[in-house]
Design a protein around this motif. Structure first.
Motif, PDB file in Angstrom:
ATOM      1  N   ALA A 135       0.847  -1.202   0.000  1.00 12.11           N
ATOM      2  CA  ALA A 135       0.000   0.000   0.000  1.00 12.11           C
ATOM      3  C   ALA A 135       0.878   1.246   0.000  1.00 12.11           C
ATOM      4  N   GLU A 136       0.497   2.235  -0.812  1.00 13.25           N
ATOM      5  CA  GLU A 136       1.341   3.428  -0.964  1.00 13.25           C
ATOM      6  C   GLU A 136       1.516   4.183   0.354  1.00 13.25           C
ATOM      7  N   THR A 137       0.533   4.085   1.230  1.00 15.44           N
ATOM      8  CA  THR A 137       0.661   4.776   2.520  1.00 15.44           C
ATOM      9  C   THR A 137       1.884   4.260   3.287  1.00 15.44           C
ATOM     10  N   ALA A 138       2.132   2.951   3.213  1.00 14.45           N
ATOM     11  CA  ALA A 138       3.285   2.372   3.908  1.00 14.45           C
ATOM     12  C   ALA A 138       4.587   2.952   3.348  1.00 14.45           C
ATOM     13  N   VAL A 139       4.648   3.085   2.028  1.00 19.03           N
ATOM     14  CA  VAL A 139       5.855   3.624   1.385  1.00 19.03           C
ATOM     15  C   VAL A 139       6.025   5.102   1.737  1.00 19.03           C
ATOM     16  N   ALA A 140       4.918   5.840   1.676  1.00 17.12           N
ATOM     17  CA  ALA A 140       4.982   7.272   1.999  1.00 17.12           C
ATOM     18  C   ALA A 140       5.488   7.480   3.425  1.00 17.12           C
ATOM     19  N   LYS A 141       5.019   6.643   4.354  1.00 17.93           N
ATOM     20  CA  LYS A 141       5.458   6.788   5.747  1.00 17.93           C
ATOM     21  C   LYS A 141       6.933   6.435   5.904  1.00 17.93           C
TER      22      LYS A 141
END
Lengths: 254, 254
Positions: A44-50
């Motif tokens: 999930a992109e949220t994991a990468v963004a974090k």
């Protein structure tokens, strides 16, 4: 053919600087999941963004005039609208409660893909700066750790024209082509396929989304096993770009 | 959560009048696949169109004036264009090599969903007349035969605005809601979800498409096992309509 779509449990809440590849391998190991050649990881992109620290504090944003105008039109906070403008090449459509943009990457999506869920209040995560590069780095580290040839997809949950509801969508890829062009192959009746090109990466992102969930499931990473045509799509240099329709070929852009 | 997406092999080429539910159960049985409560069957629309006898012989069609005009504009055969017009409520966009329509069912897709692959030369399959009703009939027969509570989705492979490549898309459903509205639930940080509504049926159709293939794989039916939230979506009266965005709310319709 049978494929398995397996959610990786027990991944801790991700902080800036975390090594996603090692967190994923550790959690997979705790579930007794081993990586095999041809496995596809959807993250999930949220994991990468974090992990990248690419999280916006909306309180620190000073909206400009365009942001205040669009905020009035859409009922959104001016700070969020300013962030949306800054993430965009172009505002495509604006309505009472939405702003559809082309992001800096070329994706057309609502709010330039800026997500306010699964981060602290007042914070928001834009789409990672370079999802292909993030996917590539995670893949390379995992391949070194495991010795297996895999692919990595970064996914987002996006709405669509003409249809209600959002679906899992690929925004970054490494290790395999996102599009499978089957023109020149034959159907069951021996008829040559003329136009069949399948967005396999998007289908994989949707399959993963069925397991990830969007609320408090806490499953930002999914492993897909058993894609028998993996070798046909394998490419060390693949990017997400073949999935992005150039504006001049898109009939729904002004 | 782990889901399995299993292709049903050995389904014979489907003819008018075939009982799809029995063909599927027989083929599944030959593969030692048993249906469980909560399983979801995804069936390619071409299989349903053939069983219904809803196959068009393009040679028997007499194009009208609009068809000849659109054929010239698009480079398509006038007979096919006439069939497209007859299947449509409205022509949405026309370009050098495409006609995007709203079908009689309300779906916006290229060529009104008329498919020329996996049928005899000169023939074409429109979208089934009532995909929800087809799904319902198949489901009811399978539930009687097996005693299991399942869902059935009829799928098609469709293109999208803004993105290249086609993906599996749901056009009919029975036994479960196609859309999962998660507004009011909470994310990992306890923040209430305001807009999250997931087109689960489309994600299931895409997951199935990864196994079906589009060429000569001969796998028109896929079973998806392990959707843990099946009971949340279960509904004997569900239809595909929640996935169709009304024209007045679609910002990409003129």
């Amino acid at each position: 053919m049978e494929i398995k779509v397996i959610g990786i449990k027990n991944i801790p809440l991700i902080k800036k600087g975390d090594d996603l590849s090692q967190l994923i391998l550790k959690s997979a190991d705790s579930q007794n999941i081993k990586l095999d050649d041809g496995d596809i990881l959807v993250i999930a992109e949220t994991a990468v963004a974090k992990a990248d620290g690419n999280v916006i504090n909306l309180k620190n944003i000073e909206p400009g005039k365009q942001a205040y105008n669009l905020a009035k039109l859409t009922g959104k906070e001016a700070e969020l609208v300013e962030a949306i403008i800054e993430e965009s090449n172009e505002i495509v459509k604006v309505g009472p409660d939405f702003i559809i943009c082309e992001t800096k990457h070329g994706f057309v999506c609502a709010n330039a893909g800026i997500d306010e869920s699964n981060v602290d209040k007042g914070m928001a995560t834009p789409i990672p700066l370079n999802p292909d590069s993030s996917a590539h780095q995670i893949r390379k580290k995992m391949e070194i750790s495991t010795g297996k040839k895999i692919a990595v997809i970064i996914s987002d949950t996006q709405g669509r024209a003409f249809r209600e509801g959002a679906i899992g969508t690929a925004i970054g890829i490494s290790g395999m082509e996102p599009l499978w062009d089957r023109c020149g192959e034959f159907d069951l009746y021996g008829r040559e396929l003329k136009t069949t090109s399948i967005a396999v990466a998007d289908e994989l992102a949707s399959a993963a989304s069925l397991v990830m969930g969007q609320a408090n499931e806490g499953i930002p990473v999914v492993i897909i096993k058993g894609i028998s045509y993996f070798d046909k799509l394998e490419n060390d240099k693949a990017t997400i770009n073949p999935l992005i329709r150039p504006k001049k070929y898109d009939v729904f852009r002004d």
